[in-house]
Design an enzyme around this catalytic site. Structure first.
Site, PDB file in Angstrom:
ATOM      1  CE1 TYR A   1      -6.342  -7.443  25.426  1.00 16.68           C
ATOM      2  CE2 TYR A   1      -8.221  -8.484  24.379  1.00 16.68           C
ATOM      3  CZ  TYR A   1      -7.253  -7.506  24.392  1.00 16.68           C
ATOM      4  OH  TYR A   1      -7.177  -6.595  23.379  1.00 16.68           O
TER       5      TYR A   1
ATOM      6  CB  THR B   1      -9.997  -1.167  18.432  1.00 21.36           C
ATOM      7  OG1 THR B   1      -8.882  -1.811  19.052  1.00 21.36           O
ATOM      8  CG2 THR B   1     -11.123  -0.968  19.418  1.00 21.36           C
ATOM      9  CG  ASP B   2      -6.020  -4.904  16.699  1.00 20.64           C
ATOM     10  OD1 ASP B   2      -5.974  -3.987  17.536  1.00 20.64           O
ATOM     11  OD2 ASP B   2      -5.520  -6.034  16.896  1.00 20.64           O
TER      12      ASP B   2
ATOM     13  CD  GLU C   1       8.841  14.571  -3.607  1.00 25.87           C
ATOM     14  OE1 GLU C   1      10.010  14.180  -3.727  1.00 25.87           O
ATOM     15  OE2 GLU C   1       8.243  14.625  -2.511  1.00 25.87           O
TER      16      GLU C   1
HETATM   17  N1  ASP Z   1      -6.932  -7.268  18.936  1.00 26.37           N
HETATM   18  C1  ASP Z   1      -8.196  -6.712  19.340  1.00 26.37           C
HETATM   19  C2  ASP Z   1      -9.127  -6.706  18.159  1.00 26.37           C
HETATM   20  O1  ASP Z   1      -8.996  -5.900  17.282  1.00 26.37           O
HETATM   21  C3  ASP Z   1      -7.989  -5.362  19.906  1.00 26.37           C
HETATM   22  C4  ASP Z   1      -9.258  -4.609  20.252  1.00 26.37           C
HETATM   23  O2  ASP Z   1     -10.377  -4.986  19.986  1.00 26.37           O
HETATM   24  O3  ASP Z   1      -9.102  -3.529  20.827  1.00 26.37           O
HETATM   25  O4  ASP Z   1      -9.990  -7.487  18.115  1.00 26.37           O
END
Ligand code: ASP
Length: 357
Positions: free
Chosen positions: A54, A120-121, A314
């Site tokens: 998409y 979400t990325d 460490e």
């Molecule tokens: N590639 C997309 C974005 O970060 C994935 C998402 O939104 O879930 O825009």
């Protein structure tokens, strides 16, 4: 009209208005939520409902709102398109624009809360960036989806409904920037993306959820203890560019010249996504110490999803001139370092920021 008939007619009008859930005063009392749209899968579209490919950021905010029945009962909602990109293409330039726009509209009496639609990325670092740069106690809620708007069982509409429900909730005030997805409310500091495809992708492994949101009904468990928003010292009102900070990923037999390459490319800061407790091989420690000596700020974070990166475990940070990221993962440690480098600070002061934010 005789008196009993008049009464009946008035009652009928009142009944019909309440049955559609509207009255002039209820409408005026409804919270006002502004949605700033930036794209992402929540605004994504595919040719069919079951195809995995998409295009992110293809649908406008108005079309997204039209797909959420009943959202107008939760709040008076108004949308603004700030960008329309997949969040892999989110940039500090857009984030600066977004933070400035939030700071501009948040004080208005026509805004009770703000929702930002976002992919979400990179949502976790954008949420963290806004957490440090917006100056309001009013709820600022980020939302996205894992499935595009055209998918069978698209998760965007309910996520958006719940996000507006949190932004409209006075109890959400003062909790910093939040992410609402999959019925969960996360704090910007602690959430991270954990699945490439599952709708339950965001988790806050170290700190847990700050609440839950279900069909506009919210339950808050806690408030983040880190400094944010109105308590944050970072002022981006006059900032147009952030200093370059790179992340170098550590793994077995990592080539140390990645660090040299970063310095040569002009990085003012380097975050090591270290192995374990922020470790890297000997050659890379030497390269990083050389970078630190030349004035580049080196922050040790970890590629491991939970736990802290502490000082002098460490590696002798005091001797090598490194900073430890404590609880921040590499992508958030990078955001904090880029903001920290906007002004001259000592190594000790930069280390302190990782304690506080
Ligand atoms: N590639 C997309 C974005 O970060 C994935 C998402 O939104 O879930 O825009």
């Amino acid at each position: 009209m005789n008196a009993p008939l008049k009464c009946w007619a008035a009652a009928l009008v009142a009944l019909s208005l309440s049955s559609v859930g509207w009255s002039a005063s209820a409408d005026q009392q409804k919270p006002k939520v502004t949605i700033l749209a930036t794209g992402g899968t929540i605004a994504g579209a595919a040719a069919t409902g079951t195809q995995s490919g998409y295009t992110s950021g293809a649908v406008t905010i108005d079309a997204m709102l039209a797909a959420v029945p009943g959202i107008d009962k939760v709040a008076t909602v108004k949308g603004e398109q700030v960008a329309n990109v997949g969040s892999q293409d989110m940039s500090f330039d857009v984030l600066l624009k977004l933070a400035k726009r939030i700071n501009e509209i948040a004080p208005g009496s026509d805004v009770n809360g703000i929702v930002i639609t976002h992919g979400t990325d990179t949502m976790e670092e954008s949420a963290y960036f806004l957490n440090l740069t917006v100056k309001t106690d009013k709820p600022v809620v980020m939302v996205g989806s894992m499935r595009p708007s055209t998918a069978v069982s698209a998760d965007g509409p309910l996520n958006l409904y719940n996000a507006v429900g949190v932004a409209a909730d006075p109890r959400a005030k003062g909790r910093g920037v939040m992410v609402v997805m999959n019925d969960q409310i996360h704090a910007a500091h602690s959430l991270t993306k954990t699945s490439t495809t599952a709708v339950e992708t965001f988790m806050s492994p170290g700190r847990g959820l700050i609440g839950v949101a279900s069909y506009g009904k919210n339950d808050f468990y806690s408030s983040p203890t880190w400094k944010h928003t109105t308590q944050s010292e970072f002022d981006i009102s006059k900032v147009t560019k952030l200093p370059r900070v790179d992340i170098v990923f550590a793994d077995v037999d990592m080539p140390a010249d990645l660090i040299d390459a970063s310095v040569a490319a002009g990085a003012k800061g380097i975050v090591i996504a270290g192995v374990g407790n922020g470790n890297m091989n000997k050659a890379s420690v030497d390269a990083a110490a050389k970078a630190a000596k030349s004035g580049v700020i080196v922050v040790r974070s970890s590629r491991v999803p939970t736990g802290l990166v502490g000082r002098n475990v460490e590696l002798d940070d005091d001797k090598l001139g490194f900073v430890a990221s404590y609880e921040l993962n590499p992508q958030k440690a990078r955001v904090l370092l880029a903001l920290a480098l906007l002004q001259k600070r000592s190594l000790a002061d930069i280390q302190k920021l990782y304690d506080l934010y």
